[in-house]
Scaffold this motif. Sequence first.
Motif, PDB file in Angstrom:
ATOM      1  N   HIS A  11      49.463  41.243  25.503  1.00 56.58           N
ATOM      2  CA  HIS A  11      50.392  39.528  24.962  1.00 56.58           C
ATOM      3  C   HIS A  11      49.651  38.470  24.722  1.00 56.58           C
ATOM      4  CE1 HIS A  11      54.150  37.232  25.054  1.00 56.58           C
ATOM      5  NE2 HIS A  11      54.757  38.318  24.205  1.00 56.58           N
ATOM      6  N   ASN A  12      48.873  38.861  24.554  1.00 57.13           N
ATOM      7  CA  ASN A  12      47.342  37.447  23.969  1.00 57.13           C
ATOM      8  C   ASN A  12      47.424  36.872  25.098  1.00 57.13           C
ATOM      9  OD1 ASN A  12      46.037  36.705  22.789  1.00 57.13           O
ATOM     10  ND2 ASN A  12      47.247  35.494  21.726  1.00 57.13           N
ATOM     11  N   ASP A  13      48.233  37.007  26.744  1.00 58.83           N
ATOM     12  CA  ASP A  13      47.752  35.935  27.993  1.00 58.83           C
ATOM     13  C   ASP A  13      46.723  35.993  28.680  1.00 58.83           C
ATOM     14  OD1 ASP A  13      50.969  34.609  27.464  1.00 58.83           O
ATOM     15  OD2 ASP A  13      51.772  36.878  28.263  1.00 58.83           O
ATOM     16  N   GLN A  14      46.412  34.720  29.661  1.00 55.61           N
ATOM     17  CA  GLN A  14      45.431  34.463  30.071  1.00 55.61           C
ATOM     18  C   GLN A  14      45.893  36.057  31.620  1.00 55.61           C
ATOM     19  OE1 GLN A  14      45.083  30.292  30.967  1.00 55.61           O
ATOM     20  NE2 GLN A  14      45.403  29.739  29.306  1.00 55.61           N
ATOM     21  N   VAL A  15      44.257  36.072  32.236  1.00 59.62           N
ATOM     22  CA  VAL A  15      45.331  36.697  33.273  1.00 59.62           C
ATOM     23  C   VAL A  15      43.923  36.740  33.923  1.00 59.62           C
ATOM     24  CG1 VAL A  15      45.346  39.442  34.064  1.00 59.62           C
ATOM     25  CG2 VAL A  15      45.750  38.698  31.550  1.00 59.62           C
ATOM     26  N   GLY A  16      44.335  36.808  35.555  1.00 58.33           N
ATOM     27  CA  GLY A  16      43.455  36.135  36.460  1.00 58.33           C
ATOM     28  C   GLY A  16      44.360  36.934  37.408  1.00 58.33           C
ATOM     29  N   GLY A  17      43.974  36.017  38.596  1.00 57.71           N
ATOM     30  CA  GLY A  17      44.923  37.044  40.077  1.00 57.71           C
ATOM     31  C   GLY A  17      44.279  36.238  41.755  1.00 57.71           C
ATOM     32  N   LEU A  18      44.992  36.540  43.003  1.00 59.34           N
ATOM     33  CA  LEU A  18      44.514  36.825  43.861  1.00 59.34           C
ATOM     34  C   LEU A  18      44.906  38.120  44.317  1.00 59.34           C
ATOM     35  CD1 LEU A  18      43.280  34.305  45.558  1.00 59.34           C
ATOM     36  CD2 LEU A  18      45.792  34.206  46.495  1.00 59.34           C
ATOM     37  N   VAL A  19      43.197  38.567  45.158  1.00 55.36           N
ATOM     38  CA  VAL A  19      43.703  40.060  46.108  1.00 55.36           C
ATOM     39  C   VAL A  19      43.709  39.296  47.426  1.00 55.36           C
ATOM     40  CG1 VAL A  19      42.715  42.987  46.469  1.00 55.36           C
ATOM     41  CG2 VAL A  19      42.214  40.904  43.851  1.00 55.36           C
ATOM     42  N   PHE A  20      44.118  39.876  48.398  1.00 52.54           N
ATOM     43  CA  PHE A  20      44.747  38.877  49.085  1.00 52.54           C
ATOM     44  C   PHE A  20      44.311  40.475  50.172  1.00 52.54           C
ATOM     45  CE2 PHE A  20      49.139  39.104  48.627  1.00 52.54           C
ATOM     46  CZ  PHE A  20      49.382  39.008  49.845  1.00 52.54           C
ATOM     47  N   GLY A  21      44.575  40.316  51.386  1.00 55.36           N
ATOM     48  CA  GLY A  21      44.545  40.921  52.817  1.00 55.36           C
ATOM     49  C   GLY A  21      43.496  41.094  54.416  1.00 55.36           C
ATOM     50  N   ASP A  22      43.672  41.692  54.665  1.00 54.62           N
ATOM     51  CA  ASP A  22      42.582  41.584  56.638  1.00 54.62           C
ATOM     52  C   ASP A  22      41.306  40.870  55.706  1.00 54.62           C
ATOM     53  OD1 ASP A  22      44.854  43.632  57.551  1.00 54.62           O
ATOM     54  OD2 ASP A  22      43.927  44.865  56.029  1.00 54.62           O
ATOM     55  N   ASP A  23      41.044  40.603  54.760  1.00 54.43           N
ATOM     56  CA  ASP A  23      39.296  40.293  55.038  1.00 54.43           C
ATOM     57  C   ASP A  23      39.298  38.962  53.614  1.00 54.43           C
ATOM     58  OD1 ASP A  23      37.846  41.914  56.135  1.00 54.43           O
ATOM     59  OD2 ASP A  23      37.938  42.792  54.094  1.00 54.43           O
ATOM     60  N   GLY A  24      40.590  38.286  53.926  1.00 57.80           N
ATOM     61  CA  GLY A  24      40.625  36.702  53.207  1.00 57.80           C
ATOM     62  C   GLY A  24      40.868  37.276  51.728  1.00 57.80           C
ATOM     63  N   CYS A  25      40.934  36.667  50.890  1.00 57.60           N
ATOM     64  CA  CYS A  25      41.549  36.042  48.837  1.00 57.60           C
ATOM     65  C   CYS A  25      40.125  36.257  48.463  1.00 57.60           C
ATOM     66  CB  CYS A  25      41.944  35.226  49.214  1.00 57.60           C
ATOM     67  SG  CYS A  25      43.856  35.192  50.234  1.00 57.60           S
ATOM     68  N   GLN A  26      40.711  36.682  47.411  1.00 54.33           N
ATOM     69  CA  GLN A  26      39.096  37.208  46.172  1.00 54.33           C
ATOM     70  C   GLN A  26      39.849  36.429  45.116  1.00 54.33           C
ATOM     71  OE1 GLN A  26      36.021  40.130  46.554  1.00 54.33           O
ATOM     72  NE2 GLN A  26      37.865  40.878  47.759  1.00 54.33           N
ATOM     73  N   GLU A  27      39.204  35.477  44.344  1.00 59.87           N
ATOM     74  CA  GLU A  27      40.341  35.193  43.494  1.00 59.87           C
ATOM     75  C   GLU A  27      39.887  35.104  41.879  1.00 59.87           C
ATOM     76  OE1 GLU A  27      42.542  30.332  42.310  1.00 59.87           O
ATOM     77  OE2 GLU A  27      41.503  30.813  44.002  1.00 59.87           O
ATOM     78  N   VAL A  28      40.094  34.991  41.087  1.00 59.14           N
ATOM     79  CA  VAL A  28      39.641  34.930  38.988  1.00 59.14           C
ATOM     80  C   VAL A  28      40.623  34.472  38.746  1.00 59.14           C
ATOM     81  CG1 VAL A  28      39.277  36.743  37.311  1.00 59.14           C
ATOM     82  CG2 VAL A  28      38.591  37.322  39.857  1.00 59.14           C
ATOM     83  N   LYS A  29      40.119  33.436  38.192  1.00 60.03           N
ATOM     84  CA  LYS A  29      40.502  32.373  37.712  1.00 60.03           C
ATOM     85  C   LYS A  29      41.357  33.133  36.071  1.00 60.03           C
ATOM     86  CE  LYS A  29      38.865  28.306  39.264  1.00 60.03           C
ATOM     87  NZ  LYS A  29      38.077  26.649  38.535  1.00 60.03           N
ATOM     88  N   PRO A  30      42.683  32.652  35.782  1.00 54.70           N
ATOM     89  CA  PRO A  30      43.119  33.422  34.598  1.00 54.70           C
ATOM     90  C   PRO A  30      41.528  32.937  33.693  1.00 54.70           C
ATOM     91  CG  PRO A  30      45.508  32.162  36.122  1.00 54.70           C
ATOM     92  CD  PRO A  30      43.527  31.587  36.503  1.00 54.70           C
TER      93      PRO A  30
END
Length: 314
Positions: A136-155
Amino acid sequence: MSRQGAARPTEPVSGVHVQVAELIEMRQRARELPLFSTLQRRSPLVGLHHSRLRGRGVDFDHVRAYQPGDDVRNIDWRVTARTQEPHTKLYHEERERPIYLLVEQSRRLFFGSGKGFKSLLAAQAAALIGWVALAHNDQVGGLVFGDDGCQEVKPRRSKQSLLQLLDRLARANQQLHADLQSDPEDLGLALRRTREVLRPGSLAVILCDERALTDTAEKQLTLLGRHIDLLLLPLSDPLDHALPDAGLLRFARGGARLELDTHDHSIRHAYAEQARLRQLRWQQLARRLRAPLLPLSTERPAFEQLRDQLIGAT
């Protein structure tokens, strides 16, 4: 399907763990998901927030003469004063915006009695939505979170950005095992981080365990929903909602032990009532935030559920 004391897996297990290649392959199926508007179909995501906060997720287009039924809040008073006739500002849907996938991968999701574990369902659904957003031509990123903390990817509007997120998601999924200890407030912490990095007009897609909605998490979702759009996807398993009539069941976690006589109707009823209240809480929150609610279950594949719910909402 999960049991305490299981060894940390050394390689992905079908129905339990996911490989990044599988998440990449979902790009083919994502084309069939009507998550955003097309000329033929109106998306269930359109208009849910724009009516409450003008300009959120939209760009100014042009001004035209006022017509009956136009929102008076959109009147352009400068043009109206100059022409001595009422004129209305028109907006069009923003074609590019950050879409942030907040995906849980914790021991809380390391369970399933259906097609797979809830953690697997979360990863697959996130991949599908990510591919749709990129197309859709959008910026994509996110945050994976759980027992070992968070891992982020900027959109970013980049295939590489999505692939990086999928890789981190698969790695977190493969590290899950039954000996981990979950933090009941990990969703609240992840939402707080999301509030720090997202700008108004973004879309946050929340994929988490249905049981993760604590008071702290609900407060953070409410604060987040004041500035950005939300899409809520709570995950569950049939055994989260109903205990089987299977006699004496034994549960163990850490040093705690619990026995339940599932022949006892009152126990099964109380268990089902707790599940009903959890679902009701999500429904009430979604209505209050005016956010789409797409609950997912391990009973069926992620693609089928998303497709049916999105088509049914249009």
